[in-house]
Design an enzyme around this catalytic site. Structure first.
Site, PDB file in Angstrom:
ATOM      1  N   ASN A 148     -10.142  -3.065   1.916  1.00 32.69           N
ATOM      2  CA  ASN A 148      -9.840  -2.971   0.494  1.00 32.69           C
ATOM      3  C   ASN A 148     -11.124  -2.746  -0.296  1.00 32.69           C
ATOM      4  OD1 ASN A 148      -7.026  -3.475   0.767  1.00 32.69           O
ATOM      5  ND2 ASN A 148      -7.376  -5.681   0.785  1.00 32.69           N
TER       6      ASN A 148
ATOM      7  N   HIS B 106       0.834  -1.217   0.000  1.00 31.81           N
ATOM      8  CA  HIS B 106       0.000   0.000   0.000  1.00 31.81           C
ATOM      9  C   HIS B 106       0.867   1.266   0.000  1.00 31.81           C
ATOM     10  CE1 HIS B 106      -3.775  -2.201   0.633  1.00 31.81           C
ATOM     11  NE2 HIS B 106      -3.094  -2.962   1.470  1.00 31.81           N
TER      12      HIS B 106
END
Length: 719
Positions: free
Chosen positions: A175, A102
């Site tokens: 997510n 990320h």
């Protein structure tokens, strides 16, 4: 296995009280003008305004820092030059380790408003009153790529939300896909090592189209479900604003009296779901690597703040294995037919960061940031994340005091016996920093379920059993849900999944890995395996029907619903500086802008009324393309050849927009442009005629967003 027709289960969930939100004078935080909580108010005290100030050293003295101190005009720089040393040393230490995963992301501040008093399902304060407002910060991201990778790489996308509640920070670290690749956190390093660039040549970046990724996927069948989602449009969303979010894991909601239910968190976009197509995403990665972060920034700056509704699926504790799979398995999602979504509130992102590093880069999300009324489950991936996310932040920030950074500070205050460490920012008055302490009158006092509104673990939670290193047998089915997902897509969306797997697997060089891929796909669908095998030049395996079924569910298709709003979508108007085409383009722009569309007029050079040149323009920048009357001259003959743009660029923009499923249109005589690029005037999503007619058509076409009829499906070329 799921039944053929998924039926809602009545009585599964107690009715939760809800109503439309109204302003609440007791809402948390100082209100900005208009009565709304200021999303960035807590950061005001650490903002620095340089206007009207002299340059200073870090310790406060005014300085000049454009020339180093030297012995003579051509002499060496002196070691005593503290101004030079401080400036260079600070520069040399400006970067902290990027996130292992990320790393590439963008974020924004906002407000969450509860739709009701939800105390019948949770003791969480931020859900305790209708209209109660809580500041939030959201960070969107890709997973695999480095901080400098492109936004539109095919990937799972992070959707991490921080609630700055009046009882501490609460993070939903999720997510845009409701499932994950692995079931046990101990396998996470293996997953990430497999999808990262090869350690010998650092290739490829932010991509899984290589041997090691597909070696892992085909050897670890739990990865298949998430893989199918990522190979669909979910892996290449139109923007952060046009994707849903999920908490992935099953958590618990707990009431004041200790009653609990299992919960799945959902963020449902109010902009509607939309996705790119693969070639479009690839071109966009080269044309504008910052496409998603720029889109989010521009939408907020223009006053079009994106919104999501927070919804939950609630399940009785004794129903965790009632649906043919285990709710503790993070590779499975709970179909809405079994547990309908209950909407609890709305989040609106309305403030951009003032400083990317201080806010978006330094925010430190953790699944372990939890508040009273929420509790964990025994999901083995969640249990590992509770450790790993804290450990990651300790590494990135070189110590335990990262929670004191302004972006991480809770609005509720911090009182404990934690002391010192690198970067300590607090000056603690309490010299008796231990418990119990008579000398400090027992403060800070202990808080629990009945005293001080403290966090409490769900009463009655138990754990027992023989120690082992294995997963529960209830986690064993890796194939039913990927097939459920695939069955629930439209035929063209299914083709997109097939094409994405073909693309990725065709980059695999090892023949056995390719065969392993087909073997695993065949357990989901023989049709999928056969269609991929054709592209790989391999023999298709015989059906393996153990997990085959025809079940479908709702809510997983991206292209099956119209967008609820077209505001902020971008339209390119192709024009020319010759004749009166720019006047026609101006009128067209004014009419389209009435619905909140963002219009870019394109011509040969930056004349009055031109926003972009053909040399700089590309179809990836627009959700629809319209050719203004008079611009047909740049599509054929001498008009198509100009030193001001690459040969055929106007035709390329129109053709690419059409090929990528976007609405295309021409006004008046410009319909000749359609003929020059071979587009039929009467096709779906193609509009030609007078301006009013075209504007209406384009606006309706943008709600459809992608016209899937233009994409070939396997079998279309068979006689």
């Amino acid at each position: 296995m799921l039944v053929n027709a998924l039926l809602p289960l009545s009585g599964l969930i107690g009715t939760a009280l809800a109503a439309c939100p109204f302003a609440d004078p007791s809402a948390l935080g100082r209100r900005a003008e208009g009565g709304e909580v200021d999303a960035r108010q807590r950061l005001k005290e650490v903002e620095v305004d340089d206007n009207g100030q002299f340059m200073t050293a870090d310790f406060g003295g005014n300085v000049e820092e454009q020339f180093s101190l030297k012995a003579g005009g051509r002499g060496p720089t002196l070691l005593e030059d503290f101004i030079f040393r401080q400036k260079l040393q600070h520069f040399d230490h400006e970067r902290i380790p990027e996130r292992v995963v990320h790393a590439r992301g963008a974020g924004a501040h906002g407000i969450f408003t509860s739709y009701g008093d939800w105390s019948n399902i949770t003791a969480a304060s931020f859900l305790s009153a209708e209209g109660k407002q809580t500041p939030v910060f959201v960070r969107f991201s890709t997973v695999a790529g480095s901080r400098g990778s492109a936004d539109t790489a095919r990937d799972v996308h992070g959707f991490a939300t921080r609630f700055y509640t009046d009882e501490g920070n609460f993070d939903i670290v999720g997510n845009n896909i409701p499932v994950f690749f692995i079931q046990d956190a101990i396998r996470f390093p293996d997953l990430i090592h497999s999808v990262k660039p090869s350690p010998d040549n650092e290739v490829p970046q932010a991509a899984t189209a290589h041997d090691s990724a597909w070696d892992f996927f085909s050897s670890q069948p739990s990865a298949l479900h998430t893989l199918f989602w990522a190979m669909s449009g979910n892996g290449i969303p139109r923007s952060y604003r046009h994707m849903d979010g999920f908490g992935i894991h099953t958590f618990r909601l707990v009431t004041e009296d200790g009653k609990s239910k299992l919960v799945k968190w959902h963020w449902k976009t109010k902009q509607g779901k939309a996705a790119l197509v693969w070639e479009e995403a690839q071109v966009l990665a080269g044309k504008n690597a910052d496409f998603h972060r720029q889109d989010l920034w521009d939408a907020i700056e223009s006053g079009n703040a994106p919104s999501w509704e927070l919804a939950v699926q609630l399940v009785d504790e004794d129903k965790a294995q009632a649906y043919g799979f285990d709710l503790l398995d993070p590779t499975k999602f709970l179909p809405e037919e079994f547990a309908p979504l209950q909407v609890l509130g709305e989040m609106t992102l309305n403030r951009n960061p003032m400083n990317y590093f201080a806010e978006t880069e330094q925010i430190s999300f953790q699944p372990g940031h939890i508040v009273r009324g929420v509790d964990f489950t025994e999901d083995p991936l969640l249990q590992g994340r509770l450790y790993s996310y804290l450990d990651t932040q300790l590494n990135r920030h070189r110590g335990p005091n990262f929670e004191q950074l302004p972006i991480n500070r809770p609005v509720s205050g911090v009182h404990n016996n934690h002391r010192d460490g690198q970067g300590q920012a607090w000056i603690h008055k309490n010299i008796h920093h231990y418990t119990p302490s008579y000398l400090n009158k027992g403060y800070p006092a202990q808080a629990n379920q009945t005293v001080g509104r403290g966090f409490f673990t769900t009463p009655g939670r138990t754990a027992s059993g023989v120690l082992n290193r294995e997963l529960s047998a209830t986690f064993d089915d890796h194939y039913t849900q990927p097939r459920l997902f695939f069955n629930s897509l439209t035929p063209v969306e299914q083709q997109f999944v097939i094409n994405a797997i073909r693309f990725e697997a065709s980059h695999v060089t090892n023949e056995q890995v390719k065969k392993n891929v087909l073997e695993q796909l065949n357990k989901i669908s023989n049709d999928v395996a056969k269609r991929v095998a054709v592209a790989l030049g391999l023999e298709a395996p015989q059906p393996d029907p153990t997990f085959y079924h025809n079940n479908v569910t709702r809510g997983v298709s991206i292209f099956n619903e119209s967008l609820p709003t077209i505001a902020t979508l971008r339209v390119g108007v192709l024009s020319t500086t010759k004749g009166d085409s720019l006047d026609k383009a101006k009128a067209l722009k004014e009419q389209l802008e009435k619905d909140g569309l963002k219009i870019t007029v394109i011509a040969e050079y930056l004349a009055s009324g031109v926003d972009q040149t053909y040399s700089a323009a590309d179809a990836t920048a627009f959700d629809a393309v319209v050719v203004a009357e008079g611009a047909e001259r740049v599509f054929s003959g001498k008009g198509a050849m100009s030193p001001l743009f690459p040969a055929g660029r106007p035709s390329q923009i129109l053709t690419d927009a059409y090929r990528w499923g976007k609405p295309v249109a021409t006004v008046g005589s410009a319909k000749k442009a359609l003929q020059s690029v071979g587009v039929e005037e009467k096709e779906a999503g193609v509009y030609a005629g007078a301006q009013d007619e075209v504007v209406k058509g384009v606006e309706e076409g943008l709600k459809v967003f992608k016209f899937l009829e233009r994409f070939a499906v396997d079998g279309d070329d068979e006689e």
